[in-house]
Design a protein around this motif. Structure first.
Motif, PDB file in Angstrom:
ATOM      1  N   UNK A 129      51.602   7.210  -3.681  1.00 15.63           N
ATOM      2  CA  UNK A 129      50.522   6.262  -3.404  1.00 15.63           C
ATOM      3  C   UNK A 129      49.182   6.989  -3.544  1.00 15.63           C
ATOM      4  N   UNK A 130      48.151   6.209  -3.837  1.00 17.33           N
ATOM      5  CA  UNK A 130      46.796   6.743  -3.931  1.00 17.33           C
ATOM      6  C   UNK A 130      45.954   6.199  -2.787  1.00 17.33           C
ATOM      7  N   UNK A 131      45.353   7.111  -2.053  1.00 18.88           N
ATOM      8  CA  UNK A 131      44.422   6.766  -0.978  1.00 18.88           C
ATOM      9  C   UNK A 131      43.010   6.949  -1.540  1.00 18.88           C
ATOM     10  N   UNK A 132      42.249   5.855  -1.646  1.00 18.08           N
ATOM     11  CA  UNK A 132      40.957   5.881  -2.335  1.00 18.08           C
ATOM     12  C   UNK A 132      39.854   5.388  -1.409  1.00 18.08           C
ATOM     13  N   UNK A 133      38.696   6.063  -1.471  1.00 17.23           N
ATOM     14  CA  UNK A 133      37.568   5.672  -0.624  1.00 17.23           C
ATOM     15  C   UNK A 133      36.284   6.260  -1.195  1.00 17.23           C
ATOM     16  N   UNK A 134      35.153   5.697  -0.773  1.00 10.79           N
ATOM     17  CA  UNK A 134      33.840   6.225  -1.150  1.00 10.79           C
ATOM     18  C   UNK A 134      33.438   7.297  -0.150  1.00 10.79           C
ATOM     19  N   UNK A 135      33.042   8.457  -0.660  1.00 11.83           N
ATOM     20  CA  UNK A 135      32.765   9.616   0.185  1.00 11.83           C
ATOM     21  C   UNK A 135      31.304   9.637   0.617  1.00 11.83           C
ATOM     22  N   UNK A 136      31.090   9.873   1.907  1.00 18.51           N
ATOM     23  CA  UNK A 136      29.744  10.079   2.441  1.00 18.51           C
ATOM     24  C   UNK A 136      29.398  11.562   2.415  1.00 18.51           C
ATOM     25  N   UNK A 137      30.340  12.391   2.864  1.00 21.80           N
ATOM     26  CA  UNK A 137      30.104  13.831   2.926  1.00 21.80           C
ATOM     27  C   UNK A 137      31.432  14.552   3.069  1.00 21.80           C
ATOM     28  N   UNK A 138      31.383  15.856   2.872  1.00 20.03           N
ATOM     29  CA  UNK A 138      32.545  16.718   3.054  1.00 20.03           C
ATOM     30  C   UNK A 138      32.161  17.862   3.976  1.00 20.03           C
ATOM     31  N   UNK A 139      33.020  18.158   4.942  1.00 22.16           N
ATOM     32  CA  UNK A 139      32.810  19.291   5.838  1.00 22.16           C
ATOM     33  C   UNK A 139      33.931  20.289   5.573  1.00 22.16           C
ATOM     34  N   UNK A 140      33.567  21.530   5.236  1.00 22.77           N
ATOM     35  CA  UNK A 140      34.610  22.507   4.941  1.00 22.77           C
ATOM     36  C   UNK A 140      35.175  23.101   6.221  1.00 22.77           C
ATOM     37  N   UNK A 141      36.103  24.034   6.073  1.00 18.45           N
ATOM     38  CA  UNK A 141      36.798  24.584   7.225  1.00 18.45           C
ATOM     39  C   UNK A 141      35.923  25.394   8.159  1.00 18.45           C
ATOM     40  N   UNK A 142      34.719  25.760   7.712  1.00 11.66           N
ATOM     41  CA  UNK A 142      33.801  26.512   8.572  1.00 11.66           C
ATOM     42  C   UNK A 142      32.736  25.632   9.202  1.00 11.66           C
ATOM     43  N   UNK A 143      32.783  24.313   8.921  1.00 10.46           N
ATOM     44  CA  UNK A 143      31.816  23.402   9.518  1.00 10.46           C
ATOM     45  C   UNK A 143      30.587  23.146   8.679  1.00 10.46           C
TER      46      UNK A 143
END
Length: 581
Positions: A129-143
């Motif tokens: 299955x494909x989970x699709x959405x419009x991205x606002x931002x990305x936070x990496x593993x360090x914050x």
């Protein structure tokens, strides 16, 4: 893990983050009414009062375990909606996974923030299955948070299998997928402080961290020990040695004392001076983030380490380095000073009228001045009692900017990616210019380059193909000599700003000037969305002292101060006033 595909629409520009008032309203509405990531049945939980000066999270979300006979789509949606379980290591979310994936799935690897909805559709492969959405931002593993360009979509590949007759997810990417409202509730911004290379100034490094208030001190310390964000690497330094880590995954705070147990090997190899610098760095960070810490103790094998005597105490970090209150400006095409009430000539300053001066600058010491001349391709340096000296030459130069250490900076606006820095001496003599070609600025028409008040970063505003970019970059130096500008971090903004100044340690004021049209100055910050000041017609220039309340708008003939959130004329016949920097 699962395949990750990213598609970015052709529409350029930045997503507008909500204003603080909007964000708070959204959070309240979200908690009360239940949004996409909160179950529509069962208690939602409540928010406990937050202590002052602390952004710690005390919100409980209830997650629901998978039910027998749930469809693959229901399992995927339940998994996403259980991504709020930050306080128990996502135990409910792991129930939606196969036993193997439940063990290996790393929710803290990254966080994808979406608008308000997502879709689940069958993939090309069986049971995918494909989970699709419009991205606002990305936070990496360090914050470290990176805003997404408007229209950016993310598609995550999910695979399911039957486990004892029930659908479970067998393949999925590491990390969380949270709605914007949920993210605003679960995560908060905290400033970690690193040193400038001279171990004088504290440089803020904003991180977005999640979890309960009881874990906040631990999260902050772990992030600090991990080193600075990518855009600050090489521009700042940490007093903590490489490879040092928490001995246990806990930083208890009792009676105002944070007791930090660190790996004994690297800790015991440090000198007393370094330990004192480590203490100053950590204490500044914890005190600025929490209201519960008054002292820091370092431990090796549960025992406090030697920190030396009273004479070994390190000087406190200088944070939010204040600029002098007097501005340099132009009046009748001559350099003058303005202290907020009085326009005065500069003692012993020669006339510069014949050079058609513009956009003047003053050093932090108050002894060196600079201005752009004529058509904007030359910058002159001048000290009282001496003739102006040509310091920088280039095409469409940005307004000159002094760093706290006295270096004078400008950038060419011709798309060449050229940045020039030179150090005028106290007597007016010039050192050798340093010319840097910045790869990420090639093809960009640079209109602003302003060095931060700690001397480690620069605000850069540029434009290419009709898209304006507001960036913060690190200044990498060898000793005192500039060498390069690091890959930048973008700031969310609206409109098409071309001019900007620093307004605080992590905030800037930007605008698109106009001699006739209404202009709105925006305050941008790494820890919040854009905040717009009242519009004012004909604003051609801005300056900012210490703090966002000290932002000034300037038309062709009038200087405005912000009084009670509205503009008031503070001076006339004054042009392009600027604080040090």
């Amino acid at each position: 893990m699962g395949e990750v595909k990213r598609n970015q629409s052709s529409k350029e520009g930045q997503r507008n983050w909500p204003l603080i008032a909007w964000a708070m309203a959204a959070v309240v509405l979200f908690v009360l009414s239940g949004c996409a990531t909160i179950p529509t049945s069962g208690p939602v939980g409540k928010s406990d009062p937050l202590p002052p000066r602390s952004n710690s999270i005390n919100v409980n979300f209830q997650q629901f375990s998978p039910v027998d006979g749930a469809s693959p789509e229901s399992i995927i949606r339940g998994f996403v909606e259980s991504g709020t379980g930050v306080n128990d290591d996502f135990q409910v979310a792991r129930q939606y996974l196969t036993p193997g994936l439940a063990q290996s799935w790393a929710p803290d690897k990254r966080t994808l923030v979406y608008t308000d909805t997502f879709s689940v559709e069958p993939g090309a492969e069986k049971d995918s299955y494909n989970l699709t959405f419009e991205v606002v931002s990305t936070v990496d593993g360090t914050g470290v948070l990176t805003p997404a360009k408007q229209g950016t979509t993310e598609r995550l590949a999910i695979v399911l299998v039957q486990v004892e007759g029930q659908w479970r997810i067998s393949k999925a990417p590491d990390g969380l997928v949270l709605s914007e409202a949920t993210f605003q509730t679960l995560f908060s911004p905290f400033s970690l402080y690193f040193y400038d290379p001279t171990f004088t100034y504290g440089v803020p490094d904003v991180r977005w961290l999640a979890g309960r208030s009881t874990r906040t001190s631990t999260s902050i310390v772990k992030a600090m020990l991990g080193g600075p964000a990518p855009y600050l690497k090489g521009a700042v330094v940490s007093a903590f040695p490489n490879g040092i880590a928490l001995e246990r995954d806990s930083v208890p705070v009792a009676d105002g004392v944070a007791r930090i147990g660190l790996t004994p090997g690297p800790l015991l190899e440090t000198s007393v001076k370094q330990r004192q610098q480590m203490r100053a760095q950590m204490l500044t960070t914890l005190q600025k983030s929490l209201n519960t810490v008054t002292e820091v103790k370092f431990l090796a094998d549960e025992r406090e380490i030697d920190m030396g005597g009273p004479g070994d105490t390190a000087s406190p970090m200088i944070v939010e380095n204040a600029v002098p209150p007097t501005q340099v400006a132009l009046a009748k095409n001559e350099l003058v000073t303005f202290d907020g009430t009085k326009i005065a000539p500069i003692p012993d300053m020669v006339s510069v009228q014949e050079l058609a001066p513009a956009v003047p600058a003053v050093s932090y010491s108050g002894g060196n001045f600079a201005f752009r001349a004529g058509a904007g391709n030359q910058i002159y340096s001048v000290v009282p009692g001496q003739q102006p000296v040509l310091a920088i030459a280039g095409v469409a130069l940005t307004p000159p900017s002094f760093a706290p250490n006295g270096w004078l900076w400008s950038a060419a606006g011709d798309g060449s990616g050229t940045v020039i820095a030179i150090k005028p001496g106290d007597g007016g003599a010039l050192g050798n210019p340093v010319v840097i070609t910045v790869p990420w600025l090639v093809g960009q028409q640079v209109s602003t380059l302003r060095v931060s008040r700690d001397g480690t970063r620069a605000l850069v505003i540029s434009e290419a193909n009709g898209v304006n970019r507001v960036s913060i970059t690190g200044l990498f130096k060898t000793g005192d000599v500039p060498k390069e500008l690091t890959e930048p971090l973008s700031l969310v903004h609206t409109g098409a700003p071309t001019l900007g100044v620093w307004a605080g340690e992590s905030s800037v004021a930007v605008m698109a000037p106009s001699s006739t049209e209404p202009v709105t100055i925006q305050i941008l910050d790494l820890a919040r969305g854009p905040v717009e000041m009242d519009e004012l017609a004909g604003v051609e220039w801005i300056s900012a002292g210490s703090g966002v309340r000290n932002v000034h708008a300037q038309t062709a003939s009038e200087f405005y101060s912000n009084v009670g959130n509205s503009w008031a004329v503070a001076a006339k016949e004054l042009r392009q006033a600027s604080f040090a920097g």
